[in-house]
Scaffold this motif. Structure first.
Motif, mmCIF file in Angstrom:
data_model
loop_
_atom_site.group_PDB
_atom_site.id
_atom_site.type_symbol
_atom_site.label_atom_id
_atom_site.label_comp_id
_atom_site.label_asym_id
_atom_site.label_seq_id
_atom_site.Cartn_x
_atom_site.Cartn_y
_atom_site.Cartn_z
ATOM 1 N N ASN A 121 0.848 -1.190 0.000
ATOM 2 C CA ASN A 121 0.000 0.000 0.000
ATOM 3 C C ASN A 121 0.882 1.238 0.000
ATOM 4 O O ASN A 121 1.849 1.320 0.759
ATOM 5 N N VAL A 122 0.537 2.180 -0.843
ATOM 6 C CA VAL A 122 1.319 3.412 -0.952
ATOM 7 C C VAL A 122 0.675 4.485 -0.074
ATOM 8 O O VAL A 122 -0.547 4.673 -0.119
ATOM 9 N N PRO A 123 1.461 5.207 0.755
ATOM 10 C CA PRO A 123 0.892 6.310 1.533
ATOM 11 C C PRO A 123 0.163 7.291 0.628
ATOM 12 O O PRO A 123 0.741 7.804 -0.332
ATOM 13 N N GLY A 124 -1.109 7.545 0.916
ATOM 14 C CA GLY A 124 -1.919 8.347 0.010
ATOM 15 C C GLY A 124 -2.279 9.720 0.530
ATOM 16 O O GLY A 124 -2.769 10.553 -0.224
ATOM 17 N N THR A 125 -2.056 9.963 1.803
ATOM 18 C CA THR A 125 -2.385 11.274 2.354
ATOM 19 C C THR A 125 -1.282 12.272 2.013
ATOM 20 O O THR A 125 -0.186 11.910 1.603
ATOM 21 N N PHE A 126 -1.577 13.557 2.248
ATOM 22 C CA PHE A 126 -0.699 14.625 1.787
ATOM 23 C C PHE A 126 0.336 14.996 2.858
ATOM 24 O O PHE A 126 0.205 14.613 4.029
ATOM 25 N N PRO A 127 1.385 15.754 2.486
ATOM 26 C CA PRO A 127 2.537 15.962 3.375
ATOM 27 C C PRO A 127 2.226 16.546 4.752
ATOM 28 O O PRO A 127 2.785 16.096 5.759
ATOM 29 N N PHE A 128 1.364 17.577 4.829
ATOM 30 C CA PHE A 128 1.154 18.223 6.123
ATOM 31 C C PHE A 128 0.485 17.284 7.114
ATOM 32 O O PHE A 128 0.617 17.461 8.327
ATOM 33 N N TYR A 129 -0.224 16.295 6.628
ATOM 34 C CA TYR A 129 -0.837 15.280 7.484
ATOM 35 C C TYR A 129 0.220 14.602 8.353
ATOM 36 O O TYR A 129 0.005 14.335 9.536
ATOM 37 N N TYR A 130 1.388 14.352 7.764
ATOM 38 C CA TYR A 130 2.445 13.651 8.488
ATOM 39 C C TYR A 130 3.164 14.567 9.474
ATOM 40 O O TYR A 130 3.740 14.095 10.453
ATOM 41 N N ILE A 131 3.114 15.861 9.207
ATOM 42 C CA ILE A 131 3.651 16.806 10.193
ATOM 43 C C ILE A 131 2.775 16.799 11.432
ATOM 44 O O ILE A 131 3.272 16.812 12.575
ATOM 45 N N LEU A 132 1.458 16.767 11.232
ATOM 46 C CA LEU A 132 0.549 16.674 12.380
ATOM 47 C C LEU A 132 0.749 15.364 13.139
ATOM 48 O O LEU A 132 0.624 15.317 14.366
ATOM 49 N N ALA A 133 1.063 14.295 12.409
ATOM 50 C CA ALA A 133 1.207 12.984 13.032
ATOM 51 C C ALA A 133 2.571 12.778 13.679
ATOM 52 O O ALA A 133 2.731 11.860 14.497
ATOM 53 N N PHE A 134 3.528 13.637 13.363
ATOM 54 C CA PHE A 134 4.914 13.410 13.794
ATOM 55 C C PHE A 134 5.074 13.317 15.324
ATOM 56 O O PHE A 134 5.766 12.410 15.808
ATOM 57 N N PRO A 135 4.457 14.213 16.121
ATOM 58 C CA PRO A 135 4.619 14.076 17.581
ATOM 59 C C PRO A 135 4.130 12.728 18.106
ATOM 60 O O PRO A 135 4.741 12.162 19.028
ATOM 61 N N PHE A 136 3.072 12.213 17.539
ATOM 62 C CA PHE A 136 2.521 10.935 17.992
ATOM 63 C C PHE A 136 3.359 9.769 17.481
ATOM 64 O O PHE A 136 3.451 8.728 18.123
ATOM 65 N N TYR A 137 3.983 9.955 16.346
ATOM 66 C CA TYR A 137 4.944 8.979 15.830
ATOM 67 C C TYR A 137 6.140 8.870 16.770
ATOM 68 O O TYR A 137 6.632 7.765 17.060
ATOM 69 N N ILE A 138 6.609 10.022 17.260
ATOM 70 C CA ILE A 138 7.742 10.038 18.192
ATOM 71 C C ILE A 138 7.363 9.353 19.503
ATOM 72 O O ILE A 138 8.150 8.576 20.067
ATOM 73 N N VAL A 139 6.155 9.624 19.987
ATOM 74 C CA VAL A 139 5.684 9.002 21.235
ATOM 75 C C VAL A 139 5.538 7.500 21.051
ATOM 76 O O VAL A 139 5.722 6.722 21.994
ATOM 77 N N GLY A 140 5.201 7.077 19.844
ATOM 78 C CA GLY A 140 5.046 5.661 19.569
ATOM 79 C C GLY A 140 3.627 5.158 19.612
ATOM 80 O O GLY A 140 3.406 3.939 19.649
ATOM 81 N N GLU A 141 2.652 6.075 19.613
ATOM 82 C CA GLU A 141 1.243 5.663 19.635
ATOM 83 C C GLU A 141 0.416 6.633 18.808
ATOM 84 O O GLU A 141 0.096 7.738 19.257
ATOM 85 N N ILE A 142 0.063 6.225 17.576
ATOM 86 C CA ILE A 142 -0.721 7.061 16.678
ATOM 87 C C ILE A 142 -2.142 7.242 17.204
ATOM 88 O O ILE A 142 -2.818 8.222 16.874
ATOM 89 N N GLY A 143 -2.601 6.319 18.040
ATOM 90 C CA GLY A 143 -3.957 6.415 18.583
ATOM 91 C C GLY A 143 -4.204 7.701 19.343
ATOM 92 O O GLY A 143 -5.342 8.203 19.369
ATOM 93 N N TYR A 144 -3.171 8.248 19.974
ATOM 94 C CA TYR A 144 -3.345 9.494 20.714
ATOM 95 C C TYR A 144 -3.729 10.643 19.782
ATOM 96 O O TYR A 144 -4.392 11.592 20.200
ATOM 97 N N MET A 145 -3.316 10.555 18.534
ATOM 98 C CA MET A 145 -3.687 11.581 17.551
ATOM 99 C C MET A 145 -5.199 11.564 17.334
ATOM 100 O O MET A 145 -5.844 12.618 17.285
ATOM 101 N N ALA A 146 -5.771 10.362 17.192
ATOM 102 C CA ALA A 146 -7.215 10.241 17.028
ATOM 103 C C ALA A 146 -7.950 10.719 18.273
ATOM 104 O O ALA A 146 -9.007 11.361 18.184
ATOM 105 N N LEU A 147 -7.386 10.432 19.446
ATOM 106 C CA LEU A 147 -8.005 10.874 20.696
ATOM 107 C C LEU A 147 -8.014 12.395 20.790
ATOM 108 O O LEU A 147 -9.019 12.993 21.204
ATOM 109 N N PHE A 148 -6.921 13.035 20.401
ATOM 110 C CA PHE A 148 -6.881 14.495 20.386
ATOM 111 C C PHE A 148 -7.901 15.051 19.403
ATOM 112 O O PHE A 148 -8.493 16.105 19.639
ATOM 113 N N GLY A 149 -8.105 14.358 18.303
ATOM 114 C CA GLY A 149 -9.117 14.789 17.345
ATOM 115 C C GLY A 149 -10.510 14.760 17.951
ATOM 116 O O GLY A 149 -11.301 15.693 17.759
#
Length: 274
Positions: A121-149
């Motif tokens: 599967n090729v990443p399909g979302t746009f670049p700024f999406y990954y900037i928003l996700a970067f802090p949660f990537y560093i923490v190691g849990e992407i789920g926290y991003m959804a919780l903040f949403g």
């Protein structure tokens, strides 16, 4: 007792029917992975959702307060944090979290980020999406991003002054009763973040009292970053621009804002190609 008025027009009724249908599909499709009675349980679940508006209408008005809502949000947040610790996302056969990890792993290792994952599967979302996700990537849990949403969605209601309104709280409770919402949280999907970011952007765009060229360009730049998250935000953004500006024949504002959005959107891709 105040009468229930949430489903008072055709638009709301159709929206609620769509909500029921989507949750039925989610409940049946993913419930069938875990038990043999997914279809029967899905019908029972939908019946509960149909009866939910009438049950909420029986709740005394004094319970619809910010304190009660805050307590509910705290409980829900703790529940999701625990679920992130207990549910192994790799066993759910959903790769939305993997897309984020693949993109950022590639980027940090000097590789072009838009390459296939292990599942092709090729990443399909746009670049700024990954900037928003970067802090949660560093923490190691992407789920926290959804919780903040989710929390951002509820806080937006507070900013709108709607948390004491029975109908707005009903919408929040529907979200907590939504099988699709819980599934999206469990699999660490972040679509809610994209929509909440868009809603906050439109909220501040609507609040602009004095509109001048500088502010329009500034909001256009912000809008470009919002658009550079996911393609799904393009349609509601365009509909709002048409409603807010073309309908009022404010063609200059529409052009300035649209050009600023598109220019910024394109700029977010340039570093990847350079």
């Amino acid at each position: 007792m105040q009468s229930f008025i949430y489903l008072r027009n055709t638009t709301q009724i159709i929206s609620y029917i769509i909500f029921l249908f989507i949750n039925f599909l989610f409940s049946y499709k993913y419930g069938s992975r875990f038990c043999d009675y997914a279809l029967q349980l899905s019908f029972i679940y939908i019946l509960v959702l149909i009866l939910l508006p009438f049950a909420i209408n029986k709740v005394p008005k004094r319970f619809f307060s910010w304190k009660i809502t805050s307590a509910l949000l705290l409980i829900v947040s703790i529940f999701f944090v625990i679920s992130f610790l207990l549910i192994d996302v790799e066993k759910l056969r959903v790769d939305r979290w993997l897309i984020i990890n693949t993109f950022l792993d590639n980027l940090l290792n000097g590789r072009y980020p838009y390459i296939p994952t292990q599942e092709n599967n090729v990443p399909g979302t746009f670049p700024f999406y990954y900037i928003l996700a970067f802090p949660f990537y560093i923490v190691g849990e992407i789920g926290y991003m959804a919780l903040f949403g989710f929390l951002g969605f509820i806080y937006l209601f507070k900013k709108l002054g709607k948390l004491t309104n029975r109908n707005a709280l009903f919408a929040m409770i529907l979200l907590l009763f939504s099988a699709s919402f819980f599934w999206e949280m469990f699999v660490r999907s972040t679509i809610i973040v994209n929509i909440v970011v868009l809603l906050w952007y439109l909220f501040y765009l609507e609040k602009m009292d004095e509109v001048n060229l500088r502010k329009l360009i500034g909001m256009g730049i912000i809008g470009g970053f919002v658009l550079s998250t996911r393609s799904v935000v393009a349609v509601p953004m365009l509909i709002y621009f048409i409603y807010a500006y073309l309908r009022r024949r404010e063609y200059k504002r529409f052009l300035v804002l649209s050009i600023s959005v598109l220019f910024t959107f394109i700029l977010t891709f340039l570093p990847l190609y350079i």
